[in-house]
Structure formats: C-alpha cells, structure tokens
Design an enzyme around this catalytic site. Structure first.
Site, PDB file in Angstrom:
ATOM      1  N   SER A   1      -3.036  -2.417   4.456  1.00 59.13           N
ATOM      2  CA  SER A   1      -3.871  -1.484   3.708  1.00 59.13           C
ATOM      3  C   SER A   1      -4.372  -2.201   2.459  1.00 59.13           C
ATOM      4  O   SER A   1      -3.733  -3.142   1.980  1.00 59.13           O
ATOM      5  CB  SER A   1      -3.046  -0.249   3.315  1.00 59.13           C
ATOM      6  OG  SER A   1      -3.735   0.545   2.363  1.00 59.13           O
TER       7      SER A   1
ATOM      8  N   TYR B   1       4.302   4.841  -0.739  1.00 58.76           N
ATOM      9  CA  TYR B   1       3.501   4.180   0.292  1.00 58.76           C
ATOM     10  C   TYR B   1       3.039   2.805  -0.179  1.00 58.76           C
ATOM     11  O   TYR B   1       3.133   1.821   0.570  1.00 58.76           O
ATOM     12  CB  TYR B   1       2.299   5.058   0.634  1.00 58.76           C
ATOM     13  CG  TYR B   1       1.374   4.479   1.663  1.00 58.76           C
ATOM     14  CD1 TYR B   1       1.654   4.598   3.021  1.00 58.76           C
ATOM     15  CD2 TYR B   1       0.205   3.829   1.286  1.00 58.76           C
ATOM     16  CE1 TYR B   1       0.800   4.072   3.981  1.00 58.76           C
ATOM     17  CE2 TYR B   1      -0.660   3.301   2.238  1.00 58.76           C
ATOM     18  CZ  TYR B   1      -0.357   3.428   3.573  1.00 58.76           C
ATOM     19  OH  TYR B   1      -1.207   2.899   4.526  1.00 58.76           O
TER      20      TYR B   1
END
Length: 337
Positions: free
Chosen positions: A140, A153
């Site tokens: 990501s 996260y």
C-alpha cells in the site's frame, strides 16, 4: 500464463483478493481461496469457475499459523504444487490511536502483518525445495507513508515492506529461483469500508482518487507473471504520495494533519449497527456476501495509466530512446546544413 497454475489467494472473499482470484480463474488457473467468510468464499469460488478456472474454498483465519499451514497442505493435496501465493488478507481499525484498544491493535497486526508472514512461510516451505514459485505481497502507499486514523494498518503495512525487503535479499543470496515482489496500492473501492471496525463519526471512505478492485487485481496478476521487479506502484496518487514523502515529509505531515481526518469520511453519519469483521467475518456462514466492490462505484476509476506504463515499461523505454535518437539525428542534420 495462468493455465494449470496452482495459485493461492488470501483474503479472497471480497475486495482486491476476490477480484484477483477471479482474474487468475480467467487465465485458467487452479485457485485456492483463503478467507474466514464462508458466504463470500463460496460466491468467489463460483466466480472463479464461471471465469474458466478451478476453485477450492478453504475457510482460514490468516492470523492462525496452523490454519494457514493446513490450508497449504490441502491446496497441494487437491490442486497440486503451489506455483503462486498472493497475500491480500488484512484488517483495520479506523480510529485515532489513543482510542484503539491494545487487543484490537494486536489483532490488526496479526492479520495484516503476521498473516503475510505465515502465508509466505508455508509457501516457501514448499517452493524452496522445488526451487520454483512466486510470492506476491499486497502493499500500500501506506506501507511507506503513515496517515491519521489508520495507525494499526499503517504500522502493519510498514512491517510488510521491511519483511519483503529482508526476504528478497535472502532469496537473492541463495541464488534461488523462487521470486517475491510487492505491489503498492492506492485507495481502492472495496467492501472494507462497510465492515471495518470504526469509531469515526461519519462513514469511512478511501482517500480519493479511488480505484476499482479490478485495477489492483490486474497489477497483482501482472506482478505474479513478472516477479523480477522488487516492487510495483499502482495509481498516480501512490506515486505522488511516495515521491512527496521522500522530498517533503515534514510538510506532508502537516498537510495530512489538516486534511487526513475529513478525507477519510463521507458526509453521512456512520451506522452504529454496521458489521465489524475484526473478530468475526461479516460474510460468515449465515452472513451477507459483500462482493468485490464497495459503495463507491460512481467515484472509482476502472484503469490506471501509471499501471499501464509499468506494464509497458520496455516498450515505452524503446519509444523514448527512438524519439531521442530521432531528435539527435535532426539536430545533427541541422548542424551539417
């Protein structure tokens, strides 16, 4: 390239994992689908078969190493030796750090980071003796740039990045034919925003620009077919964010402090009764199949020009070289005249 390959996709019941499993199925691959939600898994398996592949659903909690190991064993017993393992499964909590319970932070880390570690380990246990196979990690932009409201996260994805780099150097040291690569994603229109654990006042949303999960799936499948690169970046927003973080990280901190709270929420209040899949799957045996897409179809892009450029980097390099050569030839002719 996918015909008869045996592929494992984790987090395959929804979102990016589901779109990726479907795309491998369209290549004719044998696909093992790992996730907790049985309703989503069964629907995903039907889509893989409809696309032309063979599907095997294996309910698995990626935070449990023994379950992951057993899933790998069953995959090879039913489908054959694993050629490709794609780690996608994750969880998260939308909240300021001080409002996240330690157990929630731990659970997010176990799924989003240790799930990748466990998946990679069981894949390597089978691939290394054969000296064959590819492992693709779903990264990501947040693996390299933390943002507010997603500390658990972001921390897990940063850990995945470091783990990937360490493992890659070890495989290179071994001169192994097993390959690993990582694909860093932009904001994607997945169902996670309807089932993520959230303490935000309004409904969570991905930070625009938003891409459809099929864009991410194409990148993961391409990376599986071309694992020589250490990493791929998908989406112009990913490129811009990571480059800005290299050049002006302090300024980016202040920008995100001003904009990062509002940009991750819609204008609609969060439903206090919305499902949360941190501890139990929202698409469990008696649950609802959420599919691959979230609620942001009308705001999501179905293609990424940056990804297209990455896939055609060789051709673009040749074209740029040819253009440069023609320019040089034109200048030379001008001087001779």
């Amino acid at each position: 390239m996918g015909t008869e390959r045996v592929v494992v996709v984790t987090g395959a019941s929804g979102g990016i994992g589901r779109a990726t499993a479907r795309l491998f199925g369209a290549q004719g691959a044998k696909v093992a689908l790992l996730a907790r939600g049985e309703a989503g898994l069964n629907a995903a398996a039907d889509e893989v078969r409809a696309a032309g592949g063979e599907a095997l659903s294996i309910p698995t909690d990626m935070a449990d190493y023994e379950q992951v190991r057993a899933a790998a064993e069953r995959t090879e017993a039913v489908l054959g030796p694993i050629d490709v393992w794609v780690n996608v499964a994750f969880s998260s909590v939308f909240s300021e750090f001080v409002d996240i319970e330690p157990a929630e932070f731990k659970r997010t880390t176990e799924v989003t980071y240790l799930g990748f570690v466990y998946g990679t380990r069981v894949a390597l246990d089978r691939m290394l003796p054969r000296d064959h196979g590819t492992i693709v990690q779903t990264g990501s932009a947040l693996a390299k740039r933390g943002i507010p409201l997603q500390s658990a996260y972001c921390g897990a994805k940063h850990a995945v990045q470091g783990f990937h780099e360490s493992l890659r150097t070890e495989l290179l040291h071994r001169h192994s034919n097993v390959r690993t690569t990582i694909v860093h994603m932009p904001a994607v229109n997945t169902p996670q925003f309807d089932w993520v654990e959230s303490r935000l006042p309004n409904h969570a949303q991905p930070v625009p620009p938003i891409y459809q999960p099929e864009v991410a799936a194409r990148a993961l499948v391409y990376a599986a077919d071309h694992p020589g690169r250490r990493e791929y970046w998908v989406g112009g927003s990913t490129v811009a964010t990571l480059l800005a973080n290299r050049v002006i990280p302090g300024l980016l901190d202040r920008y995100l402090a001003r904009t990062g709270f509002k940009s991750q929420q819609t204008d609609s209040p969060r439903d206090p009764d919305q499902p949360a899949n941190l501890w139990e799957p929202a698409d469990g045996k008696n649950g609802h199949d959420f599919g691959a897409h979230g609620r942001f179809d009308d705001r999501s892009h179905s293609r990424s020009y940056q990804l297209w450029a990455a896939e055609h980097r060789g051709s673009l390099t040749m074209a740029a070289g040819a253009a440069l050569g023609l320019t040089g030839l034109g200048l030379l002719r001008g001087r001779l005249r």
